[in-house]
Design an enzyme around this catalytic site. Structure first.
Site, PDB file in Angstrom:
ATOM      1  N   ASN A  10       0.835  -1.197   0.000  1.00 52.19           N
ATOM      2  CA  ASN A  10       0.000   0.000   0.000  1.00 52.19           C
ATOM      3  C   ASN A  10       0.871   1.248   0.000  1.00 52.19           C
ATOM      4  OD1 ASN A  10      -2.487  -1.404   0.131  1.00 52.19           O
ATOM      5  ND2 ASN A  10      -2.230  -1.703   2.334  1.00 52.19           N
ATOM      6  N   CYS A  11       0.327   2.327  -0.532  1.00 56.68           N
ATOM      7  CA  CYS A  11       1.016   3.614  -0.532  1.00 56.68           C
ATOM      8  C   CYS A  11       1.332   4.010   0.909  1.00 56.68           C
ATOM      9  CB  CYS A  11       0.112   4.655  -1.186  1.00 56.68           C
ATOM     10  SG  CYS A  11       0.920   6.224  -1.516  1.00 56.68           S
ATOM     11  N   PRO A  12       2.535   4.521   1.208  1.00 53.95           N
ATOM     12  CA  PRO A  12       3.574   4.966   0.268  1.00 53.95           C
ATOM     13  C   PRO A  12       4.702   3.954   0.023  1.00 53.95           C
ATOM     14  CG  PRO A  12       4.075   5.809   2.438  1.00 53.95           C
ATOM     15  CD  PRO A  12       2.827   4.969   2.584  1.00 53.95           C
TER      16      PRO A  12
END
Length: 201
Positions: A10-12
């Protein structure tokens, strides 16, 4: 070739992994980043571009994307510190392309302008939601098009690329579609009717 596997991250995390790979370079190198969503493609693309990389991307399949970054050397330690986890960069704009050339006049110049136009779309801070191709524009999404790399990069960032099936049939290109999906006139009209803004080159 340096490969960064950020599938399932998942971001980041994809941006952080890519940044570390860029900073570890000792000379010119190609970095290949694998992610599973369009937002990651958008964020990695922005970070790598701002750090001086030449970036392209491609949708390999459902939830499979590849970002290719050409670097001349390591990125600076503080490169792109402000780009970490931006929201979706698309809005409800529809780009309508009805020809393989832009403007009226010299045809060769028109083709150069159209190639430049599609590249310019890839550089927008806010990407369109959809790009529609019909009549002569249908040739731009088929094998042999000079704009395929840019269109594949847009598709990987979540831009829907739709080409008129009747037009592909007319030009004998139905089996040569190289990016996006085939659509029909009903869907074209519906997409344009629901658009917040329409851009026509």
């Amino acid at each position: 070739m340096v490969t960064v596997n950020a599938m399932g991250d998942n971001c980041p995390i994809p941006v952080i992994k890519t940044k570390k790979a860029m900073q570890a370079l000792t000379g010119p190198e190609t970095i290949e980043v694998l992610v599973d969503n369009e937002i990651a493609v958008q964020n990695v693309t922005k970070m790598a571009s701002s750090a001086g990389g030449a970036v392209s991307s491609e949708k390999l399949g459902d939830a499979q994307f590849k970002i290719t970054i050409q670097m001349e050397g390591a990125a600076a330690q503080d490169a792109a510190e402000d780009v970490v986890c931006a929201p979706d960069a698309r809005d409800n704009t529809v780009v309508v392309v009805s020809s393989d050339r832009m403007g009226i006049g010299n045809d060769e110049l028109g083709k150069v302008l159209m190639k430049g136009f599609i590249f310019a779309v890839t550089q927008l801070d806010t990407l369109p939601k959809t790009m529609l191709f019909y009549n002569g524009g249908a040739t731009l999404t088929a094998e042999g098009s000079d704009s395929l790399e840019d269109l594949k990069s847009l598709e990987a960032q979540g831009v829907e690329i739709m080409t008129c099936g009747t037009c592909l049939d007319y030009y004998g290109l139905k089996e040569k579609l190289a990016v996006g999906s085939v659509t029909n006139m009903y869907s074209i009209v519906e997409t344009m009717a629901k658009a917040g803004k329409i851009i026509r080159p």
